[in-house]
Write an enzyme that holds these catalytic residues in place. Structure first.
Site, PDB file in Angstrom:
ATOM      1  N   HIS A  68       0.820  -1.205   0.000  1.00  0.00           N
ATOM      2  CA  HIS A  68       0.000   0.000   0.000  1.00  0.00           C
ATOM      3  C   HIS A  68       0.860   1.264   0.000  1.00  0.00           C
ATOM      4  O   HIS A  68       0.571   2.245  -0.691  1.00  0.00           O
ATOM      5  CB  HIS A  68      -0.923  -0.039   1.234  1.00  0.00           C
ATOM      6  CG  HIS A  68      -1.663   1.224   1.484  1.00  0.00           C
ATOM      7  ND1 HIS A  68      -1.270   2.140   2.451  1.00  0.00           N
ATOM      8  CD2 HIS A  68      -2.755   1.755   0.892  1.00  0.00           C
ATOM      9  CE1 HIS A  68      -2.104   3.160   2.444  1.00  0.00           C
ATOM     10  NE2 HIS A  68      -3.012   2.961   1.518  1.00  0.00           N
ATOM     11  N   GLU A  71       2.104   1.815  -3.420  1.00  0.00           N
ATOM     12  CA  GLU A  71       1.025   2.374  -4.253  1.00  0.00           C
ATOM     13  C   GLU A  71       1.000   3.909  -4.111  1.00  0.00           C
ATOM     14  O   GLU A  71       0.953   4.632  -5.101  1.00  0.00           O
ATOM     15  CB  GLU A  71      -0.313   1.762  -3.823  1.00  0.00           C
ATOM     16  CG  GLU A  71      -1.544   2.366  -4.468  1.00  0.00           C
ATOM     17  CD  GLU A  71      -2.622   2.725  -3.435  1.00  0.00           C
ATOM     18  OE1 GLU A  71      -2.928   3.922  -3.319  1.00  0.00           O
ATOM     19  OE2 GLU A  71      -3.146   1.811  -2.742  1.00  0.00           O
ATOM     20  N   HIS A  72       1.062   4.398  -2.876  1.00  0.00           N
ATOM     21  CA  HIS A  72       1.085   5.854  -2.668  1.00  0.00           C
ATOM     22  C   HIS A  72       2.283   6.487  -3.379  1.00  0.00           C
ATOM     23  O   HIS A  72       2.169   7.508  -4.037  1.00  0.00           O
ATOM     24  CB  HIS A  72       1.194   6.166  -1.170  1.00  0.00           C
ATOM     25  CG  HIS A  72      -0.120   6.259  -0.481  1.00  0.00           C
ATOM     26  ND1 HIS A  72      -0.499   7.371   0.234  1.00  0.00           N
ATOM     27  CD2 HIS A  72      -1.142   5.380  -0.382  1.00  0.00           C
ATOM     28  CE1 HIS A  72      -1.705   7.158   0.757  1.00  0.00           C
ATOM     29  NE2 HIS A  72      -2.112   5.970   0.401  1.00  0.00           N
ATOM     30  N   GLU A 143      -4.306   8.073   7.360  1.00  0.00           N
ATOM     31  CA  GLU A 143      -5.222   7.130   6.698  1.00  0.00           C
ATOM     32  C   GLU A 143      -5.536   5.972   7.650  1.00  0.00           C
ATOM     33  O   GLU A 143      -6.682   5.545   7.788  1.00  0.00           O
ATOM     34  CB  GLU A 143      -4.583   6.615   5.397  1.00  0.00           C
ATOM     35  CG  GLU A 143      -5.533   5.774   4.559  1.00  0.00           C
ATOM     36  CD  GLU A 143      -4.923   5.309   3.233  1.00  0.00           C
ATOM     37  OE1 GLU A 143      -3.751   5.638   2.968  1.00  0.00           O
ATOM     38  OE2 GLU A 143      -5.632   4.627   2.485  1.00  0.00           O
TER      39      GLU A 143
END
Lengths: 430, 427
Positions: A68, A71-72, A143
């Site tokens: 993840h 991905e950012h 997040e």
């Protein structure tokens, strides 16, 4: 070579080509739409934590949440933010990470060719620096905090955590505020180089496109880039027993209404893509029959105030893991989970009549047709089943082929006491 | 662009909007009931869609009614209540598979329309009211929904911002209704309210899909006509309040993440000349990932995962929302307020204006690819009396200049800063 996959009942044609570098490309032309949706997916998600890096001999285990994080970070380049590139082309872009996949996507109603190139180019041109990695930690921490405050997310994830002993599916996709602190620029490159090779990826473009021209553009774009030979990816996962880790767990949160979930740990070992698809459909049809609003179990639970409108269920089967989760808000979490669990056990002694089964088949066909209105659904789900070795457009023939006997058989082997977990989120003062 | 193909006709007791389109494998039918937003009746309006969907006189319980829908290839019926400025709209949406895609060709559209008609006009009754068992159970469910709004912190912070910002204005009313009203709502009283609504609310019916217009018209005349209704629009125009003092409200709760929500007034509504400039203004300020809020609060200062703005078209509000660490309140607040100042000072480029126009046009086109999205666009236009084809809408967006956006920014006034924070408040 371009292959044409025709699906007559749906009146759709999918164009397929595997490029020289191994990238699988699928195109669906829908000229009646204004929009085009493109999604570039790698078969790599949060559960792929332990693997042999490309060019190395020894396995490594990377920090939780790294897929993840990566991905950012792919959106940030040395000189710019990739969101701006799409903005300039009037498009909107996004990305998501799941247990088994990381996907980058855009939608646009103009400059489609340039947007497809932008999508391919930004994902295939990583730039990670120590400084930008440090900066991202604050954003991702927020997040994670946002999800931590959401009781629905906590109850969903808590149920998975109760079911699994050590499999990384039990690790939160974004990791934890602590685990992401350990992530370095080098870790990101290691994961990137291992999992973002074109041979581990799929591109699906659906919408207002001319398939031949689009395929040529994609082919040329890929031919202009150099990639090492396709690696054999060596991933490893801990042995996971069939039994659940915890039969029952609960946490307290500042909620006004409790949440209660019943999870069934599914055994997916040795199932092919088509078998997974069939099992998912059967399981959902059976659950629909008993637990949707027309169902006898739903009626009983609702009348006795054990569930409300928020009650839902899903079956998710993937490579390496699978689960069915039923639940929602309830005023009586203990009674609810006890009764739902009993109901699941009772399923073995029931059977569905021909007439009722036909009704459930029709319902499922209708649901699928509704979903087919969405380019996003088609592209996402086609990629999902294709990666598992199945075909989304087989949903209709598979549904047609099912009979009440198949349901009976499925029910005989489905529910086992040792594969059930209960998870509850209770109010703090309760 | 097919919006211009909408066929609108005034019928007995309803307005019919037919939108032939080959984009979908289903046919979508939406019925919208509109009435002025008032404290009185708001809880009844929240309750009614749930009661109506439970049973009809022909299908007297949930199971038989749902089974009937399932037999029609899983025809889906859903409903919701929402605010459109200071009006309340109950929407019933039904989606039916287009028979052309099914192996056995059955007239399921006609059957589905008939069922839709029964849900709306022939609900299950007992004596002079609805079925008491259904009403009581749905009251319980609604009560639970009202109390658990607090469990979703983002929605809760929004509700609290509106409570404070629009205090005394109809817009602050809660669409879920009020707990204290529930005790006095009997099956009979609810049925009275229903009869009033089903007769006097303004009814618009939309049908979209690959359809035969005359066949649809025959069906809707049969199933949606209201002989007792004149179908008059009693629209309640929203007031725009002048702001004297900026309110700042900090409320501690048990949360990890603080929710910073800021409300502005735009004095600009759907149909106003400045509405197009407002769309561009919002895009540059906080509407997209390229916006000032995203770039500064998130990318530059790493304070948040989300920081964005959106505007309300019928009341004239602009809302900013962001999730931050409680200790970063002052910093995040001042960054957001600075971005607004920058907008007012014209601190953005022509290029940004042009890019944002393309993004807004793209968003509009994408919305209109979706059946429900298209219906919402058309309904917005209809109820604000600003109907125009999509091509005109896009042309108006593309005409916006930087000066227009700066002028728009200077109309925007800060009203309320709301912060939902942890008990420690970041100390």
């Amino acid at each position: 070579m371009v292959e044409e996959l025709k699906y007559q009942q749906l009146n759709e044609t999918v164009y397929k080509e595997t490029l020289d570098n191994g990238l699988q490309v699928f195109l669906l032309s829908k000229p009646e739409m204004a929009k085009t949706f493109g999604i570039f997916t790698t078969n790599y998600g949060s559960i792929d934590q332990t693997f042999t890096p490309i060019g190395k001999d020894e396995q490594v285990t990377v920090p939780e949440g790294i897929a993840h994080f990566l991905e950012h970070k792919l959106f940030e380049k040395e000189d710019r933010d990739v969101f701006q590139d799409f903005t300039k082309l009037g498009a909107s872009a996004n990305a998501f990470t799941s247990f088994t996949k990381t996907a980058y996507l855009f939608s646009a109603t103009s400059h489609v060719e340039k947007n497809v190139k932008t999508l391919l180019d930004f994902v295939q041109d990583p730039y990670f620096s120590e400084e930008s990695v440090e900066k991202e930690k604050g954003i991702i921490a927020q997040e994670i905090n946002m999800y931590d405050d959401q009781p629905d997310w906590r109850s969903f994830f808590g149920t998975i955590q109760s079911m699994y002993h050590q499999h990384p599916v039990k690790v939160d996709i974004a990791g934890t505020v602590d685990s992401i602190q350990k992530i370095t620029k080098d870790d990101l490159y290691t994961c990137y180089e291992t999992f973002y090779h074109p041979s581990n990826m799929t591109l699906f473009v659906a919408g207002n496109i001319e398939p031949e021209a689009m395929m040529t553009l994609i082919r040329e774009n890929q031919q202009s880039k150099e990639f090492p030979d396709a690696p054999v990816i060596n991933r490893s996962y801990p042995d996971e027993p069939i039994e659940v880790a915890e039969k029952s767990q609960s946490i307290k949160m500042p909620v006004t209404t409790a949440k209660a979930m019943v999870g069934v740990k599914e055994n997916v070992k040795d199932l092919s893509g088509q078998e997974l698809l069939r099992a998912e459909l059967l399981s959902e049809m059976i659950l629909d029959f008993y637990f949707s609003r027309s169902g006898a179990f739903y009626e009983e639970l609702y009348k006795n105030d054990l569930i409300d409108d928020s009650f839902s269920f899903e079956t998710e089967l993937d490579r390496q893991f699978g689960f069915t989760i039923l639940g929602g808000d309830t005023r009586k979490p203990d009674e609810m989970t006890k009764r739902v669990k009993e109901m699941l056990h009772e399923l073995k002694d029931t059977s569905i009549s021909e007439e009722d089964f036909t009704r459930m088949k029709r319902k499922k066909i209708g649901q699928f047709m509704r979903a087919m209105n969405s380019l996003e659904f088609i592209a996402n789900q086609f990629t999902h089943y294709h990666t598992l070795g199945g075909d989304l457009f087989d949903v209709l023939p598979v549904i047609e082929s099912l009979s009440p006997k198949d349901a009976d058989e499925y029910l005989q082997h489905w529910i086992k006491e040792e594969a059930i977990s209960i998870f509850q989120v209770k109010p703090q003062d309760a | 662009m097919k919006v211009s193909k909408e066929k609108l006709s005034t019928k007995q007791g309803y307005r019919l909007h037919i939108l032939p389109s080959d984009k979908y494998k289903t046919i979508t039918i939406v019925a919208k009931f509109k009435s002025p937003l008032k404290r009185e009746g708001i809880t009844e309006r929240a309750l009614l869609p749930h009661v109506l969907q439970k049973a009809t006189n022909e299908y007297p319980n949930v199971r038989s009614l749902q089974s009937a829908f399932e037999n029609l290839y899983g025809t889906a019926l859903s409903s919701d209540g929402s605010k459109k400025g200071e009006n309340h709209v109950i929407s019933f949406r039904m989606e039916v598979v287009n028979e052309a895609y099914l192996n056995d060709q059955e007239p399921i559209l006609e059957e589905a329309m008939k069922l839709f008609h029964q849900v709306l006009f022939n609900p299950k009754t007992e004596g002079n009211g609805f079925d008491p068992e259904i009403v009581n159970r749905e009251k319980q469910t609604l009560e639970q929904k009202i109390t658990s709004i607090k469990d979703d912190k983002m929605s809760y912070a929004n509700v609290r911002l509106m409570d404070n910002m629009c205090e005394g204005e109809p817009y602050s009313l809660h669409v879920h209704g009020y707990q204290e009203d529930l005790a006095s709502i009997t099956p009979e009283k609810l049925y009275q309210y229903y009869q009033n609504m089903i007769t006097n609310d303004l009814l618009d019916v939309y049908v979209i899909g690959d359809i035969d217009e005359s066949q649809i018209e025959t069906m809707t005349d049969q199933y949606f006509s209201r002989s007792q209704s004149t179908n008059v629009d009693n629209d309640q125009k929203a007031e725009s309040k002048e702001i004297t003092d900026v309110k700042e409200i900090v409320e501690p709760e048990e949360v990890n993440q603080g929710k910073l929500h800021i409300g502005y007034r735009t004095y600009t509504k759907f149909g106003d000349d400045d509405y197009y400039a407002l769309q561009i203004f919002n895009g540059i300020f906080g509407g997209f990932p390229s916006s000032k809020l995203f770039m500064n609060v998130r990318e530059k200062h790493s304070l948040a995962y989300y920081a964005a703005s959106r505007f309300e078209s019928h009341k004239g509000l602009l809302l900013v929302f962001s999730g931050i660490d409680p200790k970063d309140y002052d910093q995040a607040k001042s960054i957001i307020l600075d971005q607004m100042e920058a907008m007012k000072n014209g601190d953005f480029t022509e290029e940004q204006v042009n890019e944002t126009k393309e993004q807004v046009v793209n968003q509009l086109q994408e919305t209109m690819d979706n059946a429900n999205g298209l219906i919402e666009v058309l309904y917005h236009q209809m109820i604000s009396g600003a109907e125009m084809p999509a091509s005109q809408l896009m042309e108006n967006i593309r005409k916006v200049t930087k000066e227009d956006v700066v002028r728009m920014a200077n109309k925007v006034k800060l009203d309320t800063i709301y912060f939902l924070t942890s008990q420690e408040g970041g100390e």
